[in-house]
Design an enzyme around this catalytic site. Structure first.
Site, PDB file in Angstrom:
ATOM      1  N   HIS A   1      -2.746  10.348  11.878  1.00  0.00           N
ATOM      2  CA  HIS A   1      -1.531   9.570  12.147  1.00  0.00           C
ATOM      3  C   HIS A   1      -1.127   9.829  13.590  1.00  0.00           C
ATOM      4  CE1 HIS A   1       2.614   8.088  11.947  1.00  0.00           C
ATOM      5  NE2 HIS A   1       2.913   9.173  12.633  1.00  0.00           N
TER       6      HIS A   1
ATOM      7  N   ARG B   1     -10.971   7.730  14.612  1.00  0.00           N
ATOM      8  CA  ARG B   1     -11.130   7.026  13.339  1.00  0.00           C
ATOM      9  C   ARG B   1     -12.539   6.468  13.169  1.00  0.00           C
ATOM     10  NH1 ARG B   1      -5.054   4.420  13.245  1.00  0.00           N
ATOM     11  NH2 ARG B   1      -4.136   5.882  11.747  1.00  0.00           N
TER      12      ARG B   1
ATOM     13  N   ASN C   1      -7.775   7.397   6.749  1.00  0.00           N
ATOM     14  CA  ASN C   1      -8.173   7.117   8.136  1.00  0.00           C
ATOM     15  C   ASN C   1      -7.931   8.266   9.112  1.00  0.00           C
ATOM     16  OD1 ASN C   1      -5.436   6.846   8.248  1.00  0.00           O
ATOM     17  ND2 ASN C   1      -5.429   4.740   9.013  1.00  0.00           N
TER      18      ASN C   1
ATOM     19  N   GLU D   1       9.901  11.557  14.498  1.00  0.00           N
ATOM     20  CA  GLU D   1       8.856  12.203  13.690  1.00  0.00           C
ATOM     21  C   GLU D   1       8.697  13.681  14.039  1.00  0.00           C
ATOM     22  OE1 GLU D   1       6.227   8.130  12.997  1.00  0.00           O
ATOM     23  OE2 GLU D   1       5.329   9.796  14.089  1.00  0.00           O
TER      24      GLU D   1
ATOM     25  N   PHE E   1       0.810  -1.229   0.000  1.00  0.00           N
ATOM     26  CA  PHE E   1       0.000   0.000   0.000  1.00  0.00           C
ATOM     27  C   PHE E   1       0.842   1.278   0.000  1.00  0.00           C
ATOM     28  CE2 PHE E   1       0.350  -1.489   4.432  1.00  0.00           C
ATOM     29  CZ  PHE E   1       0.934  -0.392   5.034  1.00  0.00           C
TER      30      PHE E   1
HETATM   31  P1  ADP Z   1      -1.194   3.389  11.905  1.00  0.00           P
HETATM   32  O1  ADP Z   1      -1.440   4.649  11.117  1.00  0.00           O
HETATM   33  O2  ADP Z   1      -2.437   2.956  12.658  1.00  0.00           O
HETATM   34  O3  ADP Z   1       0.027   3.461  12.761  1.00  0.00           O
HETATM   35  P2  ADP Z   1       0.359   1.712  10.095  1.00  0.00           P
HETATM   36  O4  ADP Z   1       1.585   2.387  10.661  1.00  0.00           O
HETATM   37  O5  ADP Z   1       0.330   0.223  10.090  1.00  0.00           O
HETATM   38  O6  ADP Z   1      -0.974   2.222  10.830  1.00  0.00           O
HETATM   39  O7  ADP Z   1       0.152   2.183   8.596  1.00  0.00           O
HETATM   40  C1  ADP Z   1       0.383   3.513   8.211  1.00  0.00           C
HETATM   41  C2  ADP Z   1      -0.749   3.973   7.335  1.00  0.00           C
HETATM   42  O8  ADP Z   1      -0.728   3.233   6.122  1.00  0.00           O
HETATM   43  C3  ADP Z   1      -2.160   3.724   7.900  1.00  0.00           C
HETATM   44  O9  ADP Z   1      -2.597   4.724   8.775  1.00  0.00           O
HETATM   45  C4  ADP Z   1      -2.992   3.688   6.644  1.00  0.00           C
HETATM   46  O10 ADP Z   1      -3.281   5.000   6.175  1.00  0.00           O
HETATM   47  C5  ADP Z   1      -2.051   2.992   5.675  1.00  0.00           C
HETATM   48  N1  ADP Z   1      -2.312   1.548   5.679  1.00  0.00           N
HETATM   49  C6  ADP Z   1      -1.939   0.640   6.590  1.00  0.00           C
HETATM   50  N2  ADP Z   1      -2.346  -0.599   6.267  1.00  0.00           N
HETATM   51  C7  ADP Z   1      -2.992  -0.469   5.099  1.00  0.00           C
HETATM   52  C8  ADP Z   1      -3.641  -1.374   4.218  1.00  0.00           C
HETATM   53  N3  ADP Z   1      -3.702  -2.685   4.494  1.00  0.00           N
HETATM   54  N4  ADP Z   1      -4.210  -0.878   3.102  1.00  0.00           N
HETATM   55  C9  ADP Z   1      -4.151   0.430   2.807  1.00  0.00           C
HETATM   56  N5  ADP Z   1      -3.536   1.358   3.599  1.00  0.00           N
HETATM   57  C10 ADP Z   1      -2.968   0.912   4.721  1.00  0.00           C
HETATM   58 MG    MG Z   2       2.040   3.603  12.236  1.00  0.00          MG
END
Ligand code: ADP
Ligand code: MG
Length: 137
Positions: free
Chosen positions: A115, A102, A112, A126, A57
């Protein structure tokens, strides 16, 4: 006292809910220690999400994060990293607990709304990516 990085993503910024999201933080004892609105370049987004470079992704994530303005903030407070993650809810809004940011403001796992740094160590990295010493004074 901890600091963590929060981003209001392009979907939420475009939906005009920046204030509503900031209210979630302020109502839960997190202070806005620094804040700015900006548009990420492809290079910015690629660097910021470098840990996800090999994920399927990644390209879509960079495209989405550069699709509009974002609000970048440093949140400060007790257990700020974990508290922010709790207020955000699960990555997939469909799995996010009721009352989380969310669950209330996000449409999909791509778009979503927010971050949040996932550890104190990454929070420091960050925060330094976006803010200068002067902005954090
Ligand atoms: P978080 O934002 O909850 O920390 P991650 O660090 O795993 O989640 O992922 C970073 C961002 O990448 C997510 O907030 C989301 O926008 C995107 N993302 C994560 N997993 C997916 C997926 N399976 N399909 C599409 N986008 C994803
Ligand atoms: Mg993350």
């Amino acid at each position: 006292m901890e600091q963590t990085l929060s981003i209001i993503k392009p979907d939420a910024a475009a939906k005009n809910v920046i204030g509503k999201i900031i209210d979630r933080f302020e109502s839960n004892n997190l202070k806005i220690a620094a804040i700015k609105k900006l548009k990420l370049s492809e290079e910015d987004a690629g660097k910021f999400y470098a840990v996800h470079k090999e994920r399927p992704f990644f390209k879509d994530l960079v495209k989405f994060m550069t699709s509009g303005a974002v609000v970048v903030m440093v949140l400060e407070g007790e257990n700020a990293v974990a508290k922010n993650r709790e207020l955000m809810g699960a990555t997939n809004p469909k799995e996010a607990k009721k009352g989380t940011i969310r669950a209330d403001f996000a449409e999909s796992i791509d778009a979503n709304a927010v971050h949040g740094s996932d550890s104190l160590e990454n929070a420091a990295i960050e925060i330094a990516f976006f803010f200068s010493k002067r902005e954090l004074a």
